[in-house]
Design a protein around this motif. Sequence first.
Motif, PDB file in Angstrom:
ATOM      1  N   UNK A   2      39.389  12.130  -4.575  1.00 13.68           N
ATOM      2  CA  UNK A   2      40.614  12.829  -4.960  1.00 13.68           C
ATOM      3  C   UNK A   2      41.781  12.428  -4.070  1.00 13.68           C
ATOM      4  N   UNK A   3      42.970  12.824  -4.478  1.00 16.05           N
ATOM      5  CA  UNK A   3      44.172  12.551  -3.693  1.00 16.05           C
ATOM      6  C   UNK A   3      44.167  13.318  -2.377  1.00 16.05           C
ATOM      7  N   UNK A   4      43.429  14.421  -2.326  1.00 21.77           N
ATOM      8  CA  UNK A   4      43.352  15.223  -1.107  1.00 21.77           C
ATOM      9  C   UNK A   4      42.323  14.676  -0.119  1.00 21.77           C
ATOM     10  N   UNK A   5      41.623  13.621  -0.474  1.00 25.51           N
ATOM     11  CA  UNK A   5      40.651  13.024   0.429  1.00 25.51           C
ATOM     12  C   UNK A   5      39.245  13.564   0.277  1.00 25.51           C
ATOM     13  N   UNK A   6      38.966  14.278  -0.808  1.00 24.94           N
ATOM     14  CA  UNK A   6      37.615  14.786  -1.045  1.00 24.94           C
ATOM     15  C   UNK A   6      36.806  13.754  -1.811  1.00 24.94           C
ATOM     16  N   UNK A   7      35.508  13.690  -1.501  1.00 25.37           N
ATOM     17  CA  UNK A   7      34.590  12.802  -2.201  1.00 25.37           C
ATOM     18  C   UNK A   7      33.615  13.687  -2.969  1.00 25.37           C
ATOM     19  N   UNK A  67      44.897   8.475  -4.046  1.00 22.07           N
ATOM     20  CA  UNK A  67      43.875   8.504  -2.998  1.00 22.07           C
ATOM     21  C   UNK A  67      44.144   7.407  -1.976  1.00 22.07           C
ATOM     22  N   UNK A  68      43.728   7.666  -0.739  1.00 21.53           N
ATOM     23  CA  UNK A  68      43.888   6.682   0.325  1.00 21.53           C
ATOM     24  C   UNK A  68      42.964   5.488   0.074  1.00 21.53           C
ATOM     25  N   UNK A  69      43.510   4.310   0.175  1.00 23.21           N
ATOM     26  CA  UNK A  69      42.743   3.096  -0.064  1.00 23.21           C
ATOM     27  C   UNK A  69      41.607   2.959   0.933  1.00 23.21           C
ATOM     28  N   UNK A  70      41.848   3.324   2.172  1.00 22.21           N
ATOM     29  CA  UNK A  70      40.805   3.226   3.196  1.00 22.21           C
ATOM     30  C   UNK A  70      39.593   4.066   2.860  1.00 22.21           C
ATOM     31  N   UNK A  71      39.809   5.264   2.334  1.00 22.34           N
ATOM     32  CA  UNK A  71      38.702   6.133   1.956  1.00 22.34           C
ATOM     33  C   UNK A  71      37.929   5.557   0.776  1.00 22.34           C
ATOM     34  N   UNK A  72      38.641   4.992  -0.183  1.00 24.13           N
ATOM     35  CA  UNK A  72      37.986   4.387  -1.347  1.00 24.13           C
ATOM     36  C   UNK A  72      37.121   3.215  -0.907  1.00 24.13           C
ATOM     37  N   UNK A  73      37.629   2.400   0.008  1.00 23.97           N
ATOM     38  CA  UNK A  73      36.861   1.260   0.509  1.00 23.97           C
ATOM     39  C   UNK A  73      35.626   1.749   1.266  1.00 23.97           C
ATOM     40  N   UNK A  74      35.764   2.823   2.044  1.00 27.83           N
ATOM     41  CA  UNK A  74      34.611   3.389   2.751  1.00 27.83           C
ATOM     42  C   UNK A  74      33.533   3.853   1.769  1.00 27.83           C
ATOM     43  N   UNK A  75      33.948   4.508   0.693  1.00 27.70           N
ATOM     44  CA  UNK A  75      33.000   4.999  -0.306  1.00 27.70           C
ATOM     45  C   UNK A  75      32.286   3.823  -0.976  1.00 27.70           C
ATOM     46  N   UNK A 108      29.583  18.072  -6.558  1.00 36.68           N
ATOM     47  CA  UNK A 108      29.720  18.757  -5.271  1.00 36.68           C
ATOM     48  C   UNK A 108      30.488  17.875  -4.297  1.00 36.68           C
ATOM     49  N   UNK A 109      31.202  18.501  -3.381  1.00 39.18           N
ATOM     50  CA  UNK A 109      31.965  17.778  -2.375  1.00 39.18           C
ATOM     51  C   UNK A 109      31.005  17.325  -1.278  1.00 39.18           C
ATOM     52  N   UNK A 110      31.112  16.050  -0.901  1.00 35.08           N
ATOM     53  CA  UNK A 110      30.261  15.508   0.154  1.00 35.08           C
ATOM     54  C   UNK A 110      31.133  14.824   1.194  1.00 35.08           C
ATOM     55  N   UNK A 111      30.592  14.676   2.387  1.00 35.97           N
ATOM     56  CA  UNK A 111      31.271  13.952   3.451  1.00 35.97           C
ATOM     57  C   UNK A 111      31.140  12.462   3.173  1.00 35.97           C
ATOM     58  N   UNK A 112      32.148  11.688   3.533  1.00 30.34           N
ATOM     59  CA  UNK A 112      32.128  10.252   3.257  1.00 30.34           C
ATOM     60  C   UNK A 112      30.962   9.577   3.973  1.00 30.34           C
TER      61      UNK A 112
END
Length: 139
Positions: A67-72, A110-118, A77-81
Motif C-alpha cells: 500500500x501507499x502507507x507502507x503496509x504489506x 508505494x515506496x519503490x524501495x519497499x516494493x523491491x524488498x518484497x 493480513x498485514x505482515x512485516x516486510x
Amino acid sequence: MKMRRHHYQQDEEVGIDLTPMLDVVFIMLIFFIVTSSFVKESGVEIQRPQADTASARDKGNILIAVTAEGEVWIDKQVVDVRSVRAHVERLRLRLDRPDGAVLVQADRDARTGLVVQVMDQARQAGVADVALAAGTGVP
C-alpha cells in the motif's frame, strides 16, 4: 370344483426411487466445486500504476499487496516486510505448487524501495516468477 381367487396385498407401496437422482446431483455438485475458480485477493484495495505496455497474463498463485502507507498484505493480513519470505514459503507448501508465481500489486504511491524488498523476499523464498502488477493504459 370351485376355484378361489386369491388376492395378495402388497406390503410395499409403489414409489419412485430417488437414489439415482441424488447420486447425479451430488456428482454434479462435486464437478462444479472442482472446476470452479475462486478469485484470489491480497486483502486490500490498491491503485495500480498505469502502463501502456502492460500485458495480461495468468494470475499469480500468491498475491502480495504493497500500500501507499507502507503496509504489506499477504493472504488478507498485514505482515512485516521481513516475514514475506516465510509467508511465501508457507503458502507455496499449502498450495502444493512449487512452480507457482508471485504477483506483487504495488500501489502507485508505494515506496519503490519497499516494493523491491518484497520482490527480493519472494525470490529468496525460491519463487523464480515474480511479477509486478500494472493497469493497462487503455480504459
